[in-house]
Scaffold this motif. Structure first.
Motif, short mmCIF file in Angstrom:
data_model
loop_
_atom_site.label_atom_id
_atom_site.label_comp_id
_atom_site.label_asym_id
_atom_site.label_seq_id
_atom_site.Cartn_x
_atom_site.Cartn_y
_atom_site.Cartn_z
N GLU A 10 0.82 -1.16 -0.03
CA GLU A 10 0.02 0.10 -0.01
C GLU A 10 0.91 1.21 0.19
O GLU A 10 0.51 2.23 -0.87
CB GLU A 10 -0.80 -0.06 1.19
N LEU A 11 2.00 1.27 0.62
CA LEU A 11 2.72 2.21 0.70
C LEU A 11 3.53 2.78 -0.58
O LEU A 11 3.66 3.99 -1.03
CB LEU A 11 3.89 2.15 1.78
N TYR A 63 14.76 -3.81 -3.92
CA TYR A 63 14.19 -2.84 -4.51
C TYR A 63 13.86 -1.83 -3.22
O TYR A 63 13.15 -2.33 -2.33
CB TYR A 63 13.06 -3.09 -5.34
N GLU A 64 14.13 -0.49 -3.04
CA GLU A 64 13.70 0.54 -2.16
C GLU A 64 13.03 1.57 -2.54
O GLU A 64 13.34 2.17 -3.49
CB GLU A 64 14.94 0.71 -1.07
N ALA A 65 12.05 1.75 -1.70
CA ALA A 65 11.35 3.14 -2.01
C ALA A 65 10.95 3.99 -0.77
O ALA A 65 10.62 3.06 0.23
CB ALA A 65 10.05 2.78 -2.97
N ASP A 66 10.77 5.20 -0.65
CA ASP A 66 10.19 5.60 0.48
C ASP A 66 9.83 7.07 0.37
O ASP A 66 9.45 7.45 -0.74
CB ASP A 66 11.91 5.95 1.44
N ASN A 67 9.23 7.41 1.41
CA ASN A 67 8.86 8.99 1.36
C ASN A 67 9.67 10.26 2.12
O ASN A 67 9.19 10.91 2.45
CB ASN A 67 7.49 9.03 2.04
N SER A 77 9.93 3.53 4.70
CA SER A 77 10.80 2.67 3.79
C SER A 77 10.55 1.49 3.60
O SER A 77 10.35 0.63 4.59
CB SER A 77 12.29 3.10 4.17
N VAL A 78 10.22 1.01 2.32
CA VAL A 78 10.02 -0.25 1.87
C VAL A 78 11.03 -0.98 1.18
O VAL A 78 11.51 -0.13 0.12
CB VAL A 78 8.52 -0.32 1.14
N GLN A 79 11.30 -2.17 1.39
CA GLN A 79 12.55 -2.98 0.63
C GLN A 79 11.94 -4.32 0.28
O GLN A 79 11.43 -4.87 1.10
CB GLN A 79 13.82 -2.91 1.49
N PHE A 80 12.04 -4.56 -1.18
CA PHE A 80 11.55 -5.96 -1.61
C PHE A 80 12.87 -6.47 -2.07
O PHE A 80 13.59 -5.88 -2.63
CB PHE A 80 10.92 -5.58 -2.98
N THR A 81 13.13 -7.75 -1.59
CA THR A 81 14.33 -8.47 -1.99
C THR A 81 13.92 -9.74 -2.69
O THR A 81 12.94 -10.31 -2.22
CB THR A 81 15.11 -8.83 -0.83
N GLY A 82 14.15 -10.03 -3.96
CA GLY A 82 13.95 -11.22 -4.77
C GLY A 82 14.69 -11.44 -5.95
O GLY A 82 15.52 -10.56 -6.24
N THR A 83 14.28 -12.36 -6.77
CA THR A 83 14.97 -12.60 -7.95
C THR A 83 14.18 -11.68 -9.03
O THR A 83 12.93 -11.77 -9.03
CB THR A 83 14.81 -14.07 -8.27
N ALA A 84 15.14 -11.02 -9.76
CA ALA A 84 14.49 -10.07 -10.85
C ALA A 84 14.66 -10.97 -12.20
O ALA A 84 15.58 -11.87 -12.48
CB ALA A 84 15.28 -8.83 -11.20
N GLU A 119 10.74 -12.45 -2.08
CA GLU A 119 11.04 -12.98 -0.99
C GLU A 119 11.30 -12.68 0.22
O GLU A 119 10.88 -13.30 1.23
CB GLU A 119 12.52 -14.03 -1.28
N PHE A 120 11.67 -11.57 0.61
CA PHE A 120 11.71 -10.68 1.79
C PHE A 120 10.93 -9.27 1.49
O PHE A 120 11.58 -8.77 0.36
CB PHE A 120 12.95 -10.74 2.14
N VAL A 121 10.23 -8.73 2.41
CA VAL A 121 9.46 -7.58 2.17
C VAL A 121 9.86 -7.21 3.52
O VAL A 121 9.50 -7.60 4.69
CB VAL A 121 8.22 -7.63 1.98
N THR A 122 10.53 -5.63 3.64
CA THR A 122 10.67 -5.21 5.11
C THR A 122 10.24 -3.72 4.88
O THR A 122 10.57 -3.19 3.99
CB THR A 122 12.36 -5.08 4.94
N LEU A 123 9.59 -3.32 6.12
CA LEU A 123 8.97 -2.19 6.28
C LEU A 123 9.55 -1.47 7.37
O LEU A 123 9.59 -2.19 8.55
CB LEU A 123 7.41 -2.34 6.34
N HIS A 124 10.26 -0.44 7.41
CA HIS A 124 10.65 0.70 8.57
C HIS A 124 9.73 1.77 8.52
O HIS A 124 9.89 2.44 7.51
CB HIS A 124 11.93 0.80 8.41
#
Length: 138
Positions: A10-11, A63-67, A77-84, A119-124
């Motif tokens: 959503e973010l 992949y990281e995106a933030d406001n 800050s949202v970070q997605f880690t996985g295979t592209a 594979e991993f989703v991180t939200l801070h």
């Protein structure tokens, strides 16, 4: 999908661009990319002329995106880690990305698309962030 993953997705819809990072010949690199979340997967649009997609295809990326520069009171800050993987989106999916930039480093922007299977989703989150001021001590 865990609640934090739903919140992270959503973010991501609140900001159109982020940064994708990986390594190329054992050296790290990061580049800006436009993103969409489609069917729980992250799809990126970046400039083909940089040839980064060749290093990213089949690699584990982050992949990281933030406001951070939004001026909002709460920062995330949202970070997605996985295979592209390089993909060819449907015409409808391409339209969802909107108009691409005209130029990338002075050359006509040529889009290439990648899909990241998270594979991993991180939200801070940081709450009650002081107003952004660029203060340098002397």
């Amino acid at each position: 999908m865990p609640t934090d993953n739903h919140r992270a997705i959503e973010l991501l819809s609140r900001t159109p661009y982020g940064r994708v990072s990986a390594s190329r010949r054992a050296l790290p690199f990061t580049t800006v990319a436009r993103h969409l979340v489609l069917d729980g997967r992250l799809v990126l649009r970046l400039h083909q002329g940089h040839d980064y997609h060749q290093a990213l295809d089949g690699s584990v990326v982050s992949y990281e995106a933030d406001n951070v520069n939004s001026g909002e009171n709460d920062t995330w800050s949202v970070q997605f880690t996985g295979t592209a993987r390089v993909v060819d989106p449907t015409p409808v999916e391409r339209e969802l990305f909107g108009r691409p930039p005209l130029l990338a480093d002075g050359a006509p922007f040529a889009p290439v698309f990648l899909r990241i299977e998270p594979e991993f989703v991180t939200l801070h989150c940081l709450s009650d962030v002081p107003a952004l001021r660029y203060v340098h001590s002397v």
